[in-house]
Motif scaffolding. Structure first.
Motif, PDB file in Angstrom:
ATOM      1  N   LEU A 184       0.860  -1.183   0.000  1.00 37.14           N
ATOM      2  CA  LEU A 184       0.000   0.000   0.000  1.00 37.14           C
ATOM      3  C   LEU A 184       0.895   1.231   0.000  1.00 37.14           C
ATOM      4  CD1 LEU A 184      -2.779   1.401   0.275  1.00 37.14           C
ATOM      5  CD2 LEU A 184      -2.513   1.206   2.764  1.00 37.14           C
ATOM      6  N   ASN A 338     -11.009   6.037  -0.628  1.00 31.62           N
ATOM      7  CA  ASN A 338     -10.931   4.837   0.221  1.00 31.62           C
ATOM      8  C   ASN A 338     -11.926   3.769  -0.226  1.00 31.62           C
ATOM      9  OD1 ASN A 338      -8.943   5.930   1.808  1.00 31.62           O
ATOM     10  ND2 ASN A 338     -10.270   6.404   3.543  1.00 31.62           N
ATOM     11  N   GLN A 421      -6.428   6.387   8.681  1.00 27.07           N
ATOM     12  CA  GLN A 421      -6.686   5.398   9.724  1.00 27.07           C
ATOM     13  C   GLN A 421      -7.940   4.579   9.422  1.00 27.07           C
ATOM     14  OE1 GLN A 421      -4.500   4.660  12.150  1.00 27.07           O
ATOM     15  NE2 GLN A 421      -5.850   2.877  12.376  1.00 27.07           N
ATOM     16  N   LEU A 424      -6.913   1.941   6.932  1.00 24.60           N
ATOM     17  CA  LEU A 424      -6.144   0.867   7.556  1.00 24.60           C
ATOM     18  C   LEU A 424      -7.032  -0.009   8.452  1.00 24.60           C
ATOM     19  CD1 LEU A 424      -2.821   2.712   8.459  1.00 24.60           C
ATOM     20  CD2 LEU A 424      -3.373   1.388   6.410  1.00 24.60           C
ATOM     21  N   ASP A 425      -7.974   0.610   9.146  1.00 30.14           N
ATOM     22  CA  ASP A 425      -8.892  -0.164   9.993  1.00 30.14           C
ATOM     23  C   ASP A 425      -9.726  -1.120   9.138  1.00 30.14           C
ATOM     24  OD1 ASP A 425      -7.966   1.075  12.270  1.00 30.14           O
ATOM     25  OD2 ASP A 425      -9.642   2.493  12.413  1.00 30.14           O
ATOM     26  N   MET A 427      -8.893  -2.329   6.236  1.00 34.62           N
ATOM     27  CA  MET A 427      -8.006  -3.385   5.750  1.00 34.62           C
ATOM     28  C   MET A 427      -7.748  -4.418   6.849  1.00 34.62           C
ATOM     29  SD  MET A 427      -5.302  -1.177   3.446  1.00 34.62           S
ATOM     30  CE  MET A 427      -4.262  -2.613   3.140  1.00 34.62           C
ATOM     31  N   GLU A 428      -7.653  -3.950   8.090  1.00 33.66           N
ATOM     32  CA  GLU A 428      -7.440  -4.876   9.207  1.00 33.66           C
ATOM     33  C   GLU A 428      -8.664  -5.775   9.397  1.00 33.66           C
ATOM     34  OE1 GLU A 428      -5.560  -4.734  13.688  1.00 33.66           O
ATOM     35  OE2 GLU A 428      -6.621  -2.961  12.943  1.00 33.66           O
ATOM     36  N   LEU A 433      -4.238  -6.389   6.340  1.00 29.93           N
ATOM     37  CA  LEU A 433      -3.267  -5.376   6.752  1.00 29.93           C
ATOM     38  C   LEU A 433      -1.991  -6.000   7.293  1.00 29.93           C
ATOM     39  CD1 LEU A 433      -2.610  -2.388   7.091  1.00 29.93           C
ATOM     40  CD2 LEU A 433      -3.688  -2.480   9.352  1.00 29.93           C
ATOM     41  N   GLU A 434      -2.117  -7.080   8.024  1.00 26.45           N
ATOM     42  CA  GLU A 434      -0.955  -7.680   8.685  1.00 26.45           C
ATOM     43  C   GLU A 434       0.118  -8.093   7.682  1.00 26.45           C
ATOM     44  OE1 GLU A 434       0.122 -11.257  11.861  1.00 26.45           O
ATOM     45  OE2 GLU A 434      -1.951 -10.878  11.263  1.00 26.45           O
ATOM     46  N   THR A 436       0.827  -6.558   4.818  1.00 28.31           N
ATOM     47  CA  THR A 436       0.903  -5.440   3.880  1.00 28.31           C
ATOM     48  C   THR A 436       2.034  -4.493   4.250  1.00 28.31           C
ATOM     49  OG1 THR A 436      -1.475  -5.519   3.413  1.00 28.31           O
ATOM     50  CG2 THR A 436      -0.330  -3.468   2.900  1.00 28.31           C
ATOM     51  N   VAL A 438       3.226  -0.870   4.171  1.00 27.58           N
ATOM     52  CA  VAL A 438       2.582   0.439   4.060  1.00 27.58           C
ATOM     53  C   VAL A 438       3.667   1.510   3.969  1.00 27.58           C
ATOM     54  CG1 VAL A 438       1.038   2.106   5.149  1.00 27.58           C
ATOM     55  CG2 VAL A 438       0.567  -0.348   5.363  1.00 27.58           C
ATOM     56  N   GLN A 473       5.723  -2.257   8.333  1.00 34.36           N
ATOM     57  CA  GLN A 473       5.322  -3.645   8.065  1.00 34.36           C
ATOM     58  C   GLN A 473       5.641  -4.485   9.291  1.00 34.36           C
ATOM     59  OE1 GLN A 473       7.446  -5.988   5.171  1.00 34.36           O
ATOM     60  NE2 GLN A 473       5.713  -7.392   4.846  1.00 34.36           N
TER      61      GLN A 473
END
Length: 615
Positions: A184, A338, A421, A424-425, A427-428, A433-434, A436, A438, A473
């Motif tokens: 990302l 987004n 944020q 990212l939230d 994506m989590e 996200l984990e 990824t 960034v 990351q």
């Protein structure tokens, strides 16, 4: 009461459909072709940027002409039939002529003069059509259906072609490495680093960036390669200095050097670009190269509404001039960007993705939903308004107005920080996200009267090239590391490939920024950042960039700047952070060292300073 004349009303509505579709179909072709040859000026400069205009223009004009037709059909009930027909033919002929004339004459002839010219042509055309009414009416009824079918076919073929092309490209991707991380890459357009608490600013404009940086690596002295979007993004995509890729001074990004999107597509990544700044990072200027999916314009209903000549005309002269609207309604805010990015990520959970996001919320005019967050003024910002024109951004401002612009700018940073944020939230929540990488940076900064300059694309002083740079990351990048070595964010492509397990790659010039957190001693061999800007004759006449090429080199303590018109400047960044004391005469040794560093760099390509960028 006079009986409603259905026959004349129906005839007028047929006229409205026929004229609306014909006007829009021709208008779409004109906008598309004129855009390719850069013939559009004034408020319609950025229309016609994609194939979509070929169906958007006729649909918008159809709706506009239908509205006019309904009004005329009502008026016709109170007029003799002959005058009702003549009035309708004149109204539609005038609207047709004004659209076609206005496309070329916008920015060349005043709207009032264009209206008069269109009225004359429309009057003559309406007379001719009225004289041929018996043949014209049947022709209208026959051909209107054909125009409608053509418009629908253009919509299906163009939009379907994009979708089918992407699906085929995704299916033909090579197999990515097992457990390859997503990437990302976020660019916050126009964000100067010294307005972040992350960099010591007294306002907490960036609580989420602070949190993200605490979980990764932050570069305290990162610099962009130019102070305007096109050149800086060309470097972000290719990893090359401006003197290499030459995307400046009216020149697009060509295919001389590979882009990071091309590199990752070749490695099995789905690649998507989501662009807030559609004016300067569009596909037509070469930035979509390598992306399987690229969204720069025609993504929202407001954008579609102002993608025709009349849509833009009504927006500017009605919404802006009459009702005082501060910004163009086609502006893309972060929530829309987004949503587009997340929808695209959701389409395929099997392959790794490379998502590039350009946010535009910080850019002038500073009118984000959080514009008043840090201000004592009720409605700060909006005076530096580049949505409508850059001509008046140097109008005299009171100290309160200057502060209002700064306050609103800071509010935009806070708003964008919140939206990052949220992304990212989300994506989590999706569980992506984990795994990824960034990377967050900016393409350039901004000036608020320093050195007598406003906005950007005006100079290479530190505030317009000093940008944030964060790499994050979990498990691969150390946490809460700050690196003060001066670096260029043009190193991002090499860094991405290094983090994907290819430290010895030769597509992008190094060194990779990852070397600095793996081996701090590598700082000694890192190149000093370079930034450049070619002469730009179209910018505000108060900008220095209108008067010649310029270059700068930044070391840990010094910044050397040379401009064809202003000459040479040298500033001690630690002792004189506001760059008020030019030490070029007092420090010839430092000046010559930094200048020679640049001359040696460009000499590798056979260039000398000042060099001419080929048009």
């Amino acid at each position: 009461m006079k009986k409603f004349n259905k026959e004349i009303a129906t005839e007028i509505l047929y006229y409205s459909v026929w004229f609306g579709l014909l006007t829009g179909l021709v208008e779409g072709v004109l906008l598309f072709v004129f855009s390719r040859f850069e013939l559009l000026k004034g408020q319609i400069t950025y229309l016609g940027s994609g194939w979509e205009v070929l169906w958007v223009a006729p649909i918008f004009d159809l709706l506009l002409f239908l509205a006019a037709g309904l009004f005329l059909a009502l008026i016709a009930q109170f007029l003799p039939q002959m005058w009702a027909k003549r009035l309708s033919l004149f109204a539609f002929s005038f609207l047709l002529a004004f659209s076609w004339l206005g496309i070329y004459l916008s920015g060349r002839l005043s709207p009032a003069a264009t209206l008069i010219l269109a009225a004359g042509i429309g009057y003559q055309l309406s007379l001719s059509l009225y004289e041929r009414e018996k043949r014209f009416v049947p022709f209208v009824k026959r051909s209107a259906k054909g125009f409608g079918i053509l418009t629908l076919a253009l919509l299906v073929v163009i939009q379907g072609g994009y979708w089918i092309g992407e699906q085929i490209a995704v299916r033909n991707l090579p197999q990515a490495k097992e457990s390859a991380p997503n990437v990302l890459f976020i660019v916050i357009d126009t964000l100067r680093a010294d307005h972040l608490s992350l960099h010591g600013y007294d306002r907490v404009t960036d609580p989420n960036l602070v949190r993200i940086a605490s979980g990764g690596v932050m570069f305290e002295n990162a610099y962009a390669t130019s102070s305007w979007t096109l050149t800086a993004h060309a470097s972000l995509f290719t990893g090359r200095w401006p003197y290499e890729h030459k995307a400046d001074g009216g020149r697009d990004l060509d295919d001389t050097y590979p882009t990071i999107a091309e590199a990752l597509t070749a490695r099995g990544y789905r690649t998507g670009g989501f662009i807030g700044n559609f004016e300067t990072v569009p596909r037509r200027w070469g930035f979509a190269r390598g992306f399987l999916h690229y969204e720069d314009y025609y993504q929202t209903l407001p954008q579609l509404a102002v993608s025709s000549f009349y849509g833009r005309f009504l927006e500017y002269y009605a919404l802006h001039k009459v009702f005082g609207m501060e910004f163009s309604i086609d502006r893309l805010w972060a929530p829309t960007v987004n949503r587009s990015a997340l929808d695209w990520i959701d389409q395929d959970t099997e392959r790794p993705f490379f998502a590039f996001i350009n946010y535009y919320d910080v850019h002038a005019p500073y009118i984000s939903p959080e514009r008043a967050r840090f201000s004592e003024f009720e409605n700060p910002g909006g005076l530096v308004n580049t949505d409508w024109t850059t001509a008046d951004i140097y109008n005299p401002k009171t100290p309160e107005q200057v502060q209002g612009e700064i306050d609103a700018y800071d509010g935009g940073i806070y708003y964008n920080d919140q939206q990052i944020q949220i992304l990212l939230d989300e994506m989590e929540k999706r569980g992506v996200l984990e795994n990824t990488i960034v990377i967050i940076t900016s393409d350039h900064g901004e000036l608020f009267g320093e050195h007598g300059l406003w906005e950007h694309h005006n100079s290479l002083y530190r505030p317009v090239i000093y940008v944030p740079l964060i790499v994050w990351q979990p498990g691969s990048v150390p946490q809460n590391v700050r690196i003060d070595t001066p670096v260029s964010n043009a190193a991002i492509p090499a860094t991405i490939l290094d983090m994907l397990g290819e430290p010895a790659q030769d597509l992008f010039p190094g060194p990779s920024l990852a070397e600095l957190w793996r081996d701090p001693s590598s700082a000694a061999r890192f190149p000093d950042p370079i930034a450049e800007m070619a002469e730009s004759p179209w910018v505000n006449p108060n900008h220095l960039s209108i008067k010649g090429d310029m270059v700068t080199v930044i070391s840990s303590d010094w910044q050397y700047i040379e401009h064809e018109f202003n000459g040479v400047e040298l500033y001690n960044l630690k002792d004189d952070p506001e760059q008020l004391n030019n030490l070029a005469v007092e420090q010839p040794t430092v000046l010559n060292r930094l200048k020679q560093y640049y001359l040696d760099a460009i000499a590798k390509l056979g260039l000398t300073w000042p060099y001419e960028i080929e048009k």
